[in-house]
Write an enzyme that holds these catalytic residues in place. Structure first.
Site, PDB file in Angstrom:
ATOM      1  N   THR A 124     -19.665 -12.777  43.669  1.00 63.35           N
ATOM      2  CA  THR A 124     -20.306 -11.720  42.882  1.00 63.35           C
ATOM      3  C   THR A 124     -19.628 -10.357  43.022  1.00 63.35           C
ATOM      4  O   THR A 124     -20.253  -9.330  42.780  1.00 63.35           O
ATOM      5  CB  THR A 124     -21.790 -11.592  43.257  1.00 63.35           C
ATOM      6  OG1 THR A 124     -21.891 -11.252  44.644  1.00 63.35           O
ATOM      7  CG2 THR A 124     -22.550 -12.880  42.989  1.00 63.35           C
ATOM      8  N   ASP A 175     -22.194 -15.701  46.865  1.00 64.61           N
ATOM      9  CA  ASP A 175     -21.359 -14.985  47.837  1.00 64.61           C
ATOM     10  C   ASP A 175     -21.303 -13.506  47.465  1.00 64.61           C
ATOM     11  O   ASP A 175     -20.901 -13.157  46.357  1.00 64.61           O
ATOM     12  CB  ASP A 175     -19.950 -15.593  47.819  1.00 64.61           C
ATOM     13  CG  ASP A 175     -18.986 -14.852  48.747  1.00 64.61           C
ATOM     14  OD1 ASP A 175     -19.170 -14.964  49.973  1.00 64.61           O
ATOM     15  OD2 ASP A 175     -18.090 -14.164  48.248  1.00 64.61           O
ATOM     16  N   TYR A 181     -18.606  -5.188  48.055  1.00 61.43           N
ATOM     17  CA  TYR A 181     -18.582  -5.497  46.618  1.00 61.43           C
ATOM     18  C   TYR A 181     -19.392  -4.469  45.830  1.00 61.43           C
ATOM     19  O   TYR A 181     -20.212  -4.819  44.979  1.00 61.43           O
ATOM     20  CB  TYR A 181     -19.134  -6.904  46.342  1.00 61.43           C
ATOM     21  CG  TYR A 181     -18.304  -8.034  46.908  1.00 61.43           C
ATOM     22  CD1 TYR A 181     -17.050  -7.815  47.472  1.00 61.43           C
ATOM     23  CD2 TYR A 181     -18.787  -9.337  46.884  1.00 61.43           C
ATOM     24  CE1 TYR A 181     -16.291  -8.861  47.996  1.00 61.43           C
ATOM     25  CE2 TYR A 181     -18.034 -10.386  47.400  1.00 61.43           C
ATOM     26  CZ  TYR A 181     -16.796 -10.141  47.949  1.00 61.43           C
ATOM     27  OH  TYR A 181     -16.061 -11.186  48.473  1.00 61.43           O
TER      28      TYR A 181
END
Length: 269
Positions: free
Chosen positions: A25, A64, A69
């Site tokens: 992600t 994940d 991120y």
């Protein structure tokens, strides 16, 4: 049967059952400093929700994410509300991404802070697997950082179910598996240097997650060969590979990845 529902497998000895493909992600939360051949737009909530629903319909239960991120974790919390039991969530510690820059902190204090923050962001009581997001100095991180000891404590406290290393070296991967539950390694048609980590995992009942299984879209083959199929034939032939993380936000790509993986795994079994 072009889905993964009946192909879930144990992740080492963690007690977690995961789909052979997991959804990465990074593209839900960050579009700076990512190494993909094509540019992309971060999907809005509606598109993200549709992608997650599609993944679930296709039999994917592994997701994940990471603090590095961007705002991926914060978005996943509300997006997965009411579905927590359907997902195995992997997050990370060690790397922070702020103002377009990564910085790393592997201290015990930051590790605990990071996991507590991820629990809040993901709106959950427990994270299934936490991996150390290595900066490349795998051995120094595991030996000197305090991060692995802290993750072991958090596991005993019931805040995480398993831990491991997303590393860059064979030596780091081996040490990570000796002392932890899982390693995330790079293994694809272009790069197979970390294969000894897979071999160790296979003989010691440890979990292996693959990153860059499709070489982040960079793999080159002779004409007429499907690069996705060729990639999956390589990786799923190794008995240690539990799951490969694919980071697509394109529903057609995701569907093709799943049907190809399902067919390759059935042919190999």
């Amino acid at each position: 049967m072009n889905n993964l529902h009946d192909l879930h497998r144990p992740l080492g000895s963690t007690g977690l059952l995961v789909s052979p493909l997991g959804l990465g992600t990074v593209k839900l939360g960050r579009d700076q400093g990512v190494k993909y051949p094509n540019g992309f737009t971060i999907p809005d909530d509606s598109a993200a929700r549709q992608l997650l629903n599609l993944a679930r319909e296709l039999g994917i239960n592994l997701i994940d994410t990471a603090p590095a991120y961007g705002n991926s974790e914060e978005r996943l919390g509300p997006l997965l509300r009411g579905q927590r039991q359907d997902w195995v969530i992997v997050s990370k510690v060690g790397e922070e991404f702020e103002n377009g820059q990564s910085r790393f902190d592997f201290t015990a204090k930051h590790t605990r802070f990071s996991v507590e923050r991820s629990l809040k962001r993901l709106q959950t009581e427990v994270i299934d697997l936490v991996l150390v997001h290595s900066d490349g100095n795998d051995l120094a991180i595991l030996r000197d950082g305090g991060v692995y000891q802290t993750l072991a404590e958090l596991k005993r406290e019931g805040k995480i179910r398993g831990f491991g290393l997303s590393g860059k070296t064979v030596e780091g991967g081996l040490l990570a598996l000796e002392q932890g539950d899982c390693a995330m390694v790079t293994y694809n048609l272009n790069e197979q240097q970390e294969r000894p980590v897979l071999d160790y995992a296979a003989s010691h009942g440890k979990g292996i997650l693959l990153k860059k299984a499709l070489a982040s879209g960079h793999v080159c083959l002779e004409p007429g060969v499907d690069p996705v199929r060729a990639s999956f034939e390589l990786i799923f032939a190794h008995p240690a590979v539990t799951s490969a993380i694919v980071g697509t936000i394109n529903p057609l790509h995701l569907t093709h990845n799943v049907s190809t993986a399902a067919s390759v795994i059935r042919e190999l079994s």
